[in-house]
Design an enzyme around this catalytic site. Structure first.
Site, mmCIF file in Angstrom:
data_model
loop_
_atom_site.group_PDB
_atom_site.id
_atom_site.type_symbol
_atom_site.label_atom_id
_atom_site.label_comp_id
_atom_site.label_asym_id
_atom_site.label_seq_id
_atom_site.Cartn_x
_atom_site.Cartn_y
_atom_site.Cartn_z
ATOM 1 N N CYS A 90 3.943 -10.889 50.339
ATOM 2 C CA CYS A 90 3.541 -11.774 49.250
ATOM 3 C C CYS A 90 2.333 -11.228 48.489
ATOM 4 C CB CYS A 90 3.244 -13.162 49.795
ATOM 5 S SG CYS A 90 4.723 -13.998 50.435
ATOM 6 N N GLU B 202 5.095 -18.297 48.174
ATOM 7 C CA GLU B 202 4.469 -17.516 47.097
ATOM 8 C C GLU B 202 5.505 -16.756 46.274
ATOM 9 O OE1 GLU B 202 1.813 -16.629 50.779
ATOM 10 O OE2 GLU B 202 3.791 -17.498 50.393
ATOM 11 N N HIS C 294 9.565 -17.048 51.160
ATOM 12 C CA HIS C 294 8.169 -17.482 51.245
ATOM 13 C C HIS C 294 7.784 -18.252 49.986
ATOM 14 C CE1 HIS C 294 6.620 -14.501 54.520
ATOM 15 N NE2 HIS C 294 7.853 -14.902 54.763
ATOM 16 N N CYS D 44 0.878 -13.001 53.216
ATOM 17 C CA CYS D 44 1.224 -11.854 54.061
ATOM 18 C C CYS D 44 1.297 -10.584 53.208
ATOM 19 C CB CYS D 44 2.558 -12.106 54.753
ATOM 20 S SG CYS D 44 3.964 -12.165 53.595
#
Length: 309
Positions: free
Chosen positions: A91, A60, A58, A88
């Site tokens: 993260c 992030e 991801h 999410c």
């Protein structure tokens, strides 16, 4: 010096460009940048989950990781993270653990957002660090980018399905005294073993229920009675003989149309490994190799119970 609103738009545009690049690479279009307390770019990243085949890919997480390596510290206090979609659970947890000072995100994620939509990880007073949050910066552009990405993916999947050349088949779930009829088979390439329902290709000029009767007799040496009113149709993919085989199959419930007799040797295709009757209680295990076939067997065995076969 730019005010905070102008700064937020500046860095979110940077994240947006990263998201666009990710989308072109087949990734969900999400981008992120991390800014130092003095306004300098510490790190940037876009989604690479599909590219690197990792759930940790991801934007992030990559931003936090790269900045921590650059600063030689896992603490990212007073830094600001800009991201095009609400983080999410994974993260948001990493952001909280890194002690990030502020998060700015564009689009809400009603299905998985863990900042405000589903959970409030960054503002939970039970945790030892809370993060300031700003939302809605370039929200429309980022939301549209993600919506277009998933719409294009759905359109591509529909087109792929429309372009498939299906094998038109008929198969039977033959029930007799709490047993189901079929035959053992072995994939010529993978050597994987299966228990198949009787069935096969629908010949020209032949109705699907006629195919079911004919194929069952050829593959098992049993004459059957098909209940045509139980017909239902299913399209699915099946890997066989080293290739994907798109199947368009008519399924039917059937029972014997002759006196009971033990199984006999059958000369059929080379992959045929013998006819057998298996207990209905074992169908979940026996047909678990394919969800659509299992679903058809489950559906028609329920019908068989109602009909008291």
């Amino acid at each position: 010096m730019m005010n905070r609103e102008a700064q937020d738009k500046k860095w979110m545009r940077k994240a947006f460009k990263l998201a666009q690049k990710a989308g072109k690479n087949g990734e969900v279009p999400i981008g992120a940048v991390l800014i130092s307390p003095t306004g300098e770019l510490l790190s940037q990243a876009a989604n690479v989950r599909e590219t690197l085949h990792t759930p940790l890919g991801h934007a992030e997480l990559l931003c936090l990781h790269r900045a921590a390596k650059k600063l030689a510290s896992w603490r990212l206090e007073d830094c600001t993270l800009y991201v095009t979609l609400e983080p999410c659970v994974m993260c948001a947890g990493a952001i909280q653990q890194a002690r990030v000072g502020r998060v700015v995100y564009a689009a809400k994620d009603s299905k998985g957002g863990a900042v405000e939509s589903l959970y409030q990880v960054l503002s939970d007073s039970r945790l030892n660090h809370q993060v300031a949050v700003t939302t809605g910066v370039l929200e429309q552009e980022c939301s549209q980018l993600i919506s277009d990405f998933f719409q294009n993916r759905r359109d591509e999947q529909k087109q792929m399905k429309a372009d498939k050349v299906y094998r038109h088949r008929a198969s039977t779930v033959v029930i007799y005294k709490n047993k189901i009829l079929g035959f053992h088979a072995e994939d010529p390439v993978s050597r994987k073993k299966y228990f198949f329902l009787p069935g096969g290709k629908i010949d020209a000029g032949e109705a699907p229920h006629q195919t079911a009767v004919r194929e069952t007799h050829e593959e098992t040496d049993y004459k059957i009675k098909v209940f045509a009113e139980t017909e239902f149709r299913r399209k699915y993919d099946f890997d066989w003989n080293g290739k994907n085989q798109p199947c368009d199959t008519f399924f039917y419930l059937a029972t014997l149309d002759e006196p009971w007799h033990e199984v006999r040797p059958v000369k059929d295709a080379a992959y045929h490994r013998g006819v057998a009757w298996l207990d209905l209680k074992d169908i979940d295990q026996v047909f678990g190799y394919h969800k659509d076939i299992l679903w058809a067997v489950q559906k028609l065995t329920k019908t068989a119970r109602k009909m008291k076969l």
